[in-house]
Design a protein around this motif. Structure first.
Motif, mmCIF file in Angstrom:
data_model
loop_
_atom_site.group_PDB
_atom_site.id
_atom_site.type_symbol
_atom_site.label_atom_id
_atom_site.label_comp_id
_atom_site.label_asym_id
_atom_site.label_seq_id
_atom_site.Cartn_x
_atom_site.Cartn_y
_atom_site.Cartn_z
ATOM 1 N N VAL A 112 0.836 -1.202 0.000
ATOM 2 C CA VAL A 112 0.000 0.000 0.000
ATOM 3 C C VAL A 112 0.869 1.250 0.000
ATOM 4 O O VAL A 112 0.681 2.166 -0.820
ATOM 5 N N VAL A 113 1.849 1.296 0.896
ATOM 6 C CA VAL A 113 2.743 2.454 0.981
ATOM 7 C C VAL A 113 3.558 2.586 -0.304
ATOM 8 O O VAL A 113 3.778 3.691 -0.801
ATOM 9 N N TRP A 114 3.987 1.465 -0.859
ATOM 10 C CA TRP A 114 4.786 1.472 -2.088
ATOM 11 C C TRP A 114 3.979 2.046 -3.252
ATOM 12 O O TRP A 114 4.504 2.812 -4.061
ATOM 13 N N ILE A 115 2.707 1.677 -3.337
ATOM 14 C CA ILE A 115 1.854 2.203 -4.406
ATOM 15 C C ILE A 115 1.734 3.728 -4.280
ATOM 16 O O ILE A 115 1.820 4.447 -5.275
ATOM 17 N N VAL A 116 1.575 4.209 -3.062
ATOM 18 C CA VAL A 116 1.528 5.655 -2.852
ATOM 19 C C VAL A 116 2.848 6.279 -3.297
ATOM 20 O O VAL A 116 2.870 7.304 -3.993
ATOM 21 N N GLY A 117 3.965 5.656 -2.922
ATOM 22 C CA GLY A 117 5.277 6.169 -3.329
ATOM 23 C C GLY A 117 5.447 6.172 -4.838
ATOM 24 O O GLY A 117 5.951 7.149 -5.417
ATOM 25 N N LEU A 118 5.014 5.104 -5.494
ATOM 26 C CA LEU A 118 5.150 5.031 -6.954
ATOM 27 C C LEU A 118 4.283 6.054 -7.673
ATOM 28 O O LEU A 118 4.594 6.446 -8.800
ATOM 29 N N SER A 119 3.224 6.496 -7.017
ATOM 30 C CA SER A 119 2.390 7.533 -7.634
ATOM 31 C C SER A 119 3.106 8.882 -7.631
ATOM 32 O O SER A 119 2.702 9.798 -8.332
ATOM 33 N N ARG A 120 4.192 8.981 -6.861
ATOM 34 C CA ARG A 120 4.910 10.245 -6.711
ATOM 35 C C ARG A 120 6.328 10.241 -7.282
ATOM 36 O O ARG A 120 6.910 11.294 -7.477
ATOM 37 N N VAL A 121 6.894 9.033 -7.487
ATOM 38 C CA VAL A 121 8.306 8.913 -7.861
ATOM 39 C C VAL A 121 8.424 8.000 -9.072
ATOM 40 O O VAL A 121 7.707 6.999 -9.181
ATOM 41 N N ASP A 122 9.342 8.316 -9.961
ATOM 42 C CA ASP A 122 9.604 7.448 -11.108
ATOM 43 C C ASP A 122 10.045 6.075 -10.615
ATOM 44 O O ASP A 122 10.846 5.966 -9.673
ATOM 45 N N VAL A 123 9.537 5.036 -11.253
ATOM 46 C CA VAL A 123 9.896 3.676 -10.852
ATOM 47 C C VAL A 123 11.399 3.437 -11.037
ATOM 48 O O VAL A 123 11.999 2.658 -10.299
ATOM 49 N N SER A 124 12.015 4.110 -11.985
ATOM 50 C CA SER A 124 13.454 3.937 -12.216
ATOM 51 C C SER A 124 14.285 4.498 -11.063
ATOM 52 O O SER A 124 15.454 4.155 -10.917
ATOM 53 N N ILE A 125 13.686 5.327 -10.242
ATOM 54 C CA ILE A 125 14.362 5.827 -9.039
ATOM 55 C C ILE A 125 13.892 5.045 -7.813
ATOM 56 O O ILE A 125 14.692 4.658 -6.970
ATOM 57 N N ALA A 126 12.591 4.780 -7.726
ATOM 58 C CA ALA A 126 12.041 4.118 -6.547
ATOM 59 C C ALA A 126 12.514 2.674 -6.412
ATOM 60 O O ALA A 126 12.903 2.240 -5.320
ATOM 61 N N TYR A 127 12.476 1.934 -7.514
ATOM 62 C CA TYR A 127 12.778 0.501 -7.420
ATOM 63 C C TYR A 127 14.191 0.220 -6.909
ATOM 64 O O TYR A 127 14.358 -0.655 -6.044
ATOM 65 N N PRO A 128 15.215 0.937 -7.371
ATOM 66 C CA PRO A 128 16.546 0.684 -6.797
ATOM 67 C C PRO A 128 16.629 0.958 -5.296
ATOM 68 O O PRO A 128 17.477 0.394 -4.610
#
Length: 123
Positions: free
Chosen positions: A65-81
């Motif tokens: 749930v928190v990750w989905i919120v984060g991904l709505s705000r940050v590019d996955v190419s930055i968030a995933y690493p």
């Protein structure tokens, strides 16, 4: 990345790392087991009813749930690493909580991960 976005990403990482540690604590409580047709139900029940395992699975759900919120705000190419920070947290937590070994080679690997995450975050 603004502070709220960073918080969401790091909270997701922390929840994911906590989930792993709780699952390990739960499997330690169960002990070593072999899956056979005769013990799959008793072992499955024992695993499913361990409080640390239930807590770990709960942390996983919250982390998604928190990750989905984060991904709505940050590019996955930055968030995933950033998930790689969980490796660092878990290595030190497993050393502290479970007495796992932190060899020189593991520490070098942790250093490489930290440098990589820093470089990605700065891009």
């Amino acid at each position: 990345m603004n502070p709220i976005s960073l918080f969401c990403i790091l909270a997701g990482v922390a929840l994911n790392a906590t989930a792993q540690l709780l699952l390990k604590a739960g499997t330690n409580a169960v002990g070593h087991f072999d899956f056979t047709m005769s013990n799959i139900i008793p072992i499955g029940w024992r695993i499913a009813t361990q409080p640390p395992i239930i807590g770990g699975l709960t942390c996983y759900v919250l982390s998604v749930v928190v990750w989905i919120v984060g991904l709505s705000r940050v590019d996955v190419s930055i968030a995933y690493p950033m998930l790689s920070l969980g490796y660092v947290v878990n290595a030190f937590a497993a050393w502290y909580l479970f007495g796992e070994v932190l060899s020189a080679q593991r520490l070098v690997g942790i250093g490489v991960i930290l440098v990589g995450v820093f470089l990605v975050a700065r891009s």
